[in-house]
Scaffold this active site. Structure first.
Site: not given
Ligand code: BV8
Ligand code: ZN
Length: 239
Positions: A99, A114, A149
């Site tokens: 963001d 990301h 492209c």
């Molecule tokens: C990769 C951009 C491989 C996009 C994002 C099985 C199948 C397929 C893939 C996988 C799999 N198992 C593992 C994987 C890998 C996968 C992964 O980890 N999946 C998870 C779901 C298991 N990872 C990937 O695919 C990554 N790439 O592995 O590539 C590779 C390797 C080598 C070569 C080639 C390929 C890429 C991951 C990136 C995905 N993109 N974002 C978009 O935004 O549209 S991720 C997206 O979700 C966000 O960016 C963020 O990172 C994520 C959410 O996580 P959080 O930020 O932690 O947010 P969340 O809502 O979950 O939690 C919020 C927290 O805040 C909570 O704890 C809450 O309690 C707390 N909170 C709430 N209020 C407050 C607070 N804290 C403080 N104050 C408050 N007020």
């Molecule tokens: Zn292009």
């Protein structure tokens, strides 16, 4: 008292990493990754939409989802958590968020693991990257085309199954290896490889502090866990 312990760790630290997730933007009313699935997109899984396959299957659907999220981001402002983190001038801020709020709060050159939702790039990977105002004009429901492209444009974010930007990952790894303190704020610690960074900092001897309202798997790594909302507790800790 956790807050005093964290203050002490901050005072003694010289190489600080602040690792953030969607929780740090929650108080800016940025819909978190899952909350953003309202309306038209409510029936989709984020892990399906935020993928190359999802975009290729229906570019207009995925582009529209990002357009609505970009509009929401534009409406929002950094909150007290972002501003408190920006006051840690010597810290390296490594964020999973797309963001752009850390930079808007004054953090210099945050590491965006990301990508950033306001920037477009070429879906075919020809190398073209636009900037925020490229989209201003074209921010319609139908994805614009790459000016170089002719392929579709896509958001410059990392989708599931995609590699993280090598330069950003290298900066994050280097900062975590060198850190003597890692503040983990507002992340569920579920998305890899980003979620592996606090363990890397700990293995390199850093003290780990985890801040958030709910338990996360990263709590197990922490020297101090502070249950609270980032916007409430960070200003008290930093000032
Ligand atoms: C990769 C951009 C491989 C996009 C994002 C099985 C199948 C397929 C893939 C996988 C799999 N198992 C593992 C994987 C890998 C996968 C992964 O980890 N999946 C998870 C779901 C298991 N990872 C990937 O695919 C990554 N790439 O592995 O590539 C590779 C390797 C080598 C070569 C080639 C390929 C890429 C991951 C990136 C995905 N993109 N974002 C978009 O935004 O549209 S991720 C997206 O979700 C966000 O960016 C963020 O990172 C994520 C959410 O996580 P959080 O930020 O932690 O947010 P969340 O809502 O979950 O939690 C919020 C927290 O805040 C909570 O704890 C809450 O309690 C707390 N909170 C709430 N209020 C407050 C607070 N804290 C403080 N104050 C408050 N007020
Ligand atoms: Zn292009």
């Amino acid at each position: 008292m956790e807050i005093d312990r964290i203050r002490g760790l901050l005072r003694d630290a010289s190489r600080i990493v602040v690792f953030t997730g969607a929780g740090v933007s929650a108080e800016s009313a940025i819909p978190t990754f899952r909350d953003a699935l309202t309306g038209l997109w409510a029936r989709y899984e984020p892990e399906r939409l935020a993928t190359e396959e999802g975009f290729a299957a229906d570019p207009a659907l995925v582009w529209g989802w990002y357009a609505s999220r970009r509009a929401a981001v534009r409406q929002c402002a950094p909150n007290a958590a972002h501003h408190a983190i920006a006051r840690l001038h010597s810290a390296v801020v490594v964020t999973q968020n797309v963001d752009g709020l850390h930079a808007r709060a004054g953090t210099i050159d945050p590491v965006e693991l990301h990508g950033n939702i306001v920037r477009p790039k070429c879906f075919a990977g020809c190398g073209w990257h636009g900037d925020a105002d490229t989209l201003e004009a074209a921010d319609a429901r139908v994805p614009p085309h790459c000016p170089d492209c002719g392929a579709h444009a896509r958001p410059d974010v990392v989708w599931f199954g995609e590699m993280l930007p090598p330069a950003a990952w290298a900066r994050a790894e280097e900062a975590c290896r060198a850190a003597d303190l890692c503040l983990v704020v507002g992340t569920s610690g579920l998305v890899y490889p980003a979620a592996g960074l606090p363990a890397l900092a700990r293995a390199s001897g850093a003290a780990i502090v985890v801040i958030g309202p709910e338990a996360t798997p990263l709590d197990a790594l922490a020297d101090v866990v502070l249950r609270g909302r980032a916007g409430d507790v960070l200003p008290t800790i930093v000032d």
